[in-house]
Design an enzyme around this catalytic site. Sequence first.
Site, PDB file in Angstrom:
ATOM      1  N   HIS A   1       5.436  47.060  -7.995  1.00 49.49           N
ATOM      2  CA  HIS A   1       4.943  48.050  -8.973  1.00 49.49           C
ATOM      3  C   HIS A   1       4.746  49.437  -8.353  1.00 49.49           C
ATOM      4  CE1 HIS A   1       4.460  45.062 -12.044  1.00 49.49           C
ATOM      5  NE2 HIS A   1       3.520  44.405 -11.396  1.00 49.49           N
TER       6      HIS A   1
ATOM      7  N   ASP B   1       9.420  37.955 -10.674  1.00 50.35           N
ATOM      8  CA  ASP B   1       7.998  38.000 -11.026  1.00 50.35           C
ATOM      9  C   ASP B   1       7.855  38.109 -12.559  1.00 50.35           C
ATOM     10  OD1 ASP B   1       5.246  38.908  -9.406  1.00 50.35           O
ATOM     11  OD2 ASP B   1       5.332  39.708 -11.450  1.00 50.35           O
TER      12      ASP B   1
ATOM     13  N   HIS C   1       6.019  40.007 -14.164  1.00 50.17           N
ATOM     14  CA  HIS C   1       5.864  41.418 -14.547  1.00 50.17           C
ATOM     15  C   HIS C   1       7.127  42.204 -14.172  1.00 50.17           C
ATOM     16  CE1 HIS C   1       1.726  39.883 -13.695  1.00 50.17           C
ATOM     17  NE2 HIS C   1       1.494  40.461 -14.873  1.00 50.17           N
TER      18      HIS C   1
ATOM     19  N   ASP D   1       4.262  34.201 -10.654  1.00 47.85           N
ATOM     20  CA  ASP D   1       3.325  34.239 -11.780  1.00 47.85           C
ATOM     21  C   ASP D   1       4.004  33.961 -13.124  1.00 47.85           C
ATOM     22  OD1 ASP D   1       4.632  36.634 -11.451  1.00 47.85           O
ATOM     23  OD2 ASP D   1       2.823  37.865 -11.325  1.00 47.85           O
TER      24      ASP D   1
HETATM   25 ZN   LIG Z   1       3.379  39.793 -11.259  1.00 52.25          ZN
END
Ligand SMILES: [Zn+2]
Length: 342
Positions: free
Chosen positions: A123, A160, A162, A247
């Site tokens: 990120h 991931d 996200h 995740d």
């Molecule tokens: Zn994540």
Amino acid sequence: MTVITFRENHALHASRGHPERPARLEAVRDALAADPTLRDLRRLTGAPASREALERVHPPAYLDRLTAACRGGGGSFDVDTYATPHSLQIASETCGDLLAIMDAVCTGEASNGFTISRPPGHHASPERAMGFCLLSTAAIAAKHAQSAHGLRRVLVLDMDVHHGNGTQDALYADPSAMFVSSHQTGLFPGTGAIDEIGAGAGEGFTANLPVPAGTDDAGMLAVYESVLVPLADRFEPELVIVSAGYDAHRLDPLGGLALSVAGMTDLVRVARRIAERHAAGRIVLTLEGGYNPEVLAHSVVSSLRVLLDAGAVPSDPFGPTRQRGPDLTDLIGRLRRRHRLG
Ligand SMILES: [Zn+2]
């Protein structure tokens, strides 16, 4: 040969009550120690990534801000991204460890590897710390592969839950680094739409595969086989870097997908197959998210066994979901049309 990196000092990067916490890696460490096949894996330790390596992605002003924040005792960059006085050092070591594995893999000293570290990196955009991430580790590794080893086509796959917005930002205009991210629609950070496909010379070299909440093993594997694999076959990467976040598991407290350990392991298997087909087997994993420590530990062990060719992966103690995931046929069709895959 498979190499890993693991450091104990990650625990100096911690904030009370935060989900990105030392217990994650403590569980992984214990699981590695308990597995006779993995206990004796060769371990590397890299030097902290040089300023030159970091500046291939992050502007000097950003690195100066990060340095000043840590020297000043740490603090918060946003509601969920913290730094302690040691955080920049630890994040630089994470990057350096990944670069050491890359060097080993690119020179043929090792066939593949896994940087088991925290904080995560995907990120962090060139100019902004966010989403628990300080340095854009996978992007820094991709740029290193190009600069230090002369690679012309690097695939970065982000599994991931996200969207890997930071990696995407860093590589968005770069046609020599293809970025593919699978993630849950509508989750933090809100980016990663199908139409984000790169810019300028990099147009067509970013692919976002957003899937709905509840997507299960079979759905995600179908997306990988139908979209990622043909994209990779067209690109013919010389190296595969995997932002290995776990995740997407059905028991993860931060995500809403319904994958199992076995399902996430299958995604690593697909990535490995791409590496075998195009990149002489060169594949490097770097740990991103995964906030159920026990699930994370089993997932890392399982992925390492895929890298090692260590036969059957251990049984999945958490099992698969009993609910059927959403039908992704239309989504797969849209993705294939968007990327002109026929
Ligand atoms: Zn994540």
